[in-house]
Design a protein around this motif. Structure first.
Motif: not given
Lengths: 248, 238
Positions: A127, A131, A194, A197-198, A201-202
């Motif tokens: 992440g 993107s 983002e 979401a980042r 994910a990370m």
């Protein structure tokens, strides 16, 4: 200067390894820590023994390759300094120094003082990027960003990914690294979209790699050669919390 | 709800659980202290307060159940985190030094264990009235109310019990000094401009909790609070 060095030796990832003691009788106080190890390695080569493996690259404090635990502190006792920029004048004649690799399940030892830090790369892959295609480098000042905001992003972007934060943390947590990498993107318009979401994910990838959780002891901040603030960890927590209750 | 469970099981999610349950438990500790300090207003006040709690009836059991659930969640999450964190290091260092971290921040597990042992003892001592001098638990005052006042004073007049309470409260204080400030960080409320405030709040509240709670055993030891004349121990009874 005379020094006694207790250095971790380990043939390979499977080997158990142990501390080995070496004497150096003529260390110049003007040497960097890595130059001191170079001198020791030349001695070892002359004696026909295997030199000590340690990671190094730029030797000017910007690449994040050197990774030595020096007497219980990552990169040694100087604040805001990588091991390559640490000079022997920091120590006293007759000192005994213990030199170990970073210790974390997610950083397995490859050999001697060299550890495998590709777990950090996988966290970035999870992440640590933007993107959308942002095209070529934009013209300066094309996207107005307040100076104060740009400065915060740059503070986070100073992270060289050396892993000193993990090495210093009593839980081998990678929170400061993850927070810095998420933070420098989140403070700029291209990356802000983002950020929730980042963060998710990370953090999930960090857990997957086997890093520990943050106990807010802040030894990471103290050990960081780029002096990255734990405020970025609070921000990451904030983005993670918001992401938990929003989105799909 | 899968998203919530998955989110809360991550290292950051578990810290949220620690922070929120910790805050709730801290709220209980404050309320509990406020209740107990009524001992300095005399037996009538304290026993009346205790009776008003008992009179809550089923509500009291709802509160106790909720408290137990929060406690179990806090301890359970703490154990999970501690195990993960221990595993994350792998091979220990031969030499590792703390740089800026405080003793309190590194000792959360040990101070947590102190508090847990204390809670079990404390519940046996005062709430359940089992094991430790159960006869104290059957005392009543002239109005026929459960004589909490005498029970507390008689308990704290015994030096080992008073010392145990004082040491436990120091443990709780150290635990809270890190826990409270840490909560702001874990929930992402920390901002540069709040940093000195959260640190001060941690220390200030800790001082209130420690001093408030140890004032009772200390007062009993120094005779500042004494058994009321109706108590069987006063006339050489028991």
């Amino acid at each position: 200067m005379k020094l006694t060095l207790r250095i971790w030796r380990q043939k390979n990832a499977q080997d158990k390894g142990g501390l080995e003691t070496h004497q150096l009788d003529d260390v110049s106080p003007d040497m960097s820590f890595l130059e001191m190890l170079d001198v020791l390695n030349e001695d070892l080569l002359e004696k026909g023994t295997e030199p000590i493996a340690f990671d190094h690259d730029c030797r000017e404090g910007i690449c994040g390759t050197c990774s030595l635990m020096i007497d219980g502190v990552p990169h040694g006792p100087d604040r805001g300094t990588t091991a390559c920029q640490l000079h022997m004048r920091t120590f006293k004649d007759g000192d005994t120094l213990t030199i170990e690799p970073w210790r974390a399940k997610a950083f397995p030892v490859v050999k001697d003082l060299v550890v495998d830090r590709t777990s950090f790369d996988r966290i970035i892959q999870a992440g640590g990027y933007v993107s959308v295609n942002t095209g070529g480098a934009p013209d300066a000042n094309l996207i107005p960003i307040p100076k104060a905001e740009a400065d915060v992003a740059m503070d986070a972007a100073a992270c060289i990914g050396c892993g000193a934060c993990v090495a210093a943390c009593k839980n081998a947590s990678a929170m400061l690294f993850v927070a810095a990498k998420a933070g420098h993107l989140g403070h700029l318009p291209q990356g802000e979209v983002e950020k929730k979401a980042r963060a998710r994910a990370m953090v999930h990838q960090m857990d997957e790699e086997g890093f520990g959780a943050c106990t807010n002891t802040y030894d990471c901040e103290a050990a960081c050669p780029k002096e990255i603030s734990v405020e970025f960890i609070a921000e990451l927590h904030r983005d993670y919390r918001k992401g938990l209750f929003s989105g799909r | 709800m899968n998203w919530l469970l998955r989110g809360l099981r991550s290292s950051v999610g578990l810290k949220f659980v620690m922070a929120v349950t910790g805050l709730l438990l801290f709220g209980f500790v404050l309320a509990h202290l406020a209740g107990n300090l009524q001992i300095f207003a005399g037996a009538d006040q304290l026993n009346g307060y205790a009776k008003s709690l008992q009179d809550l009836g089923p509500l009291l059991w709802v509160a106790r159940g909720g408290l137990l659930a929060i406690f179990v969640l806090h301890v359970g999450t703490g154990v999970m985190l501690a195990r993960r964190n221990r595993a994350a290091r792998g091979t220990p260092y031969a030499v590792q030094k703390a740089i800026d971290s405080t003793h309190a921040s590194r000792a959360m597990v040990s101070t947590g264990v102190v508090v847990m042992i204390f809670v079990v003892y404390h519940l046996m001592h005062f709430t359940l009235g089992v094991g430790i001098r159960p006869e104290f638990h059957d005392w009543t005052d002239p109005q026929g109310r459960h004589d909490v006042y005498s029970m507390v004073v008689a308990g704290f007049q015994q030096l080992p019990i008073a010392l145990f309470y004082i040491v436990s409260m120091l443990g709780l204080g150290v635990h809270l000094s890190h826990g409270l400030a840490s909560m702001f960080q874990s929930l992402g409320w920390n901002q540069p401009k709040y940093r000195s405030f959260t640190r001060l709040l941690g220390i200030g509240i800790t001082a209130v909790i420690i001093l408030g709670n140890i004032s009772m055993p200390v007062a009993a030891q120094f005779g500042l609070i004494e058994l009321p004349e109706w108590n069987p121990l006063v006339n050489g009874g028991n």
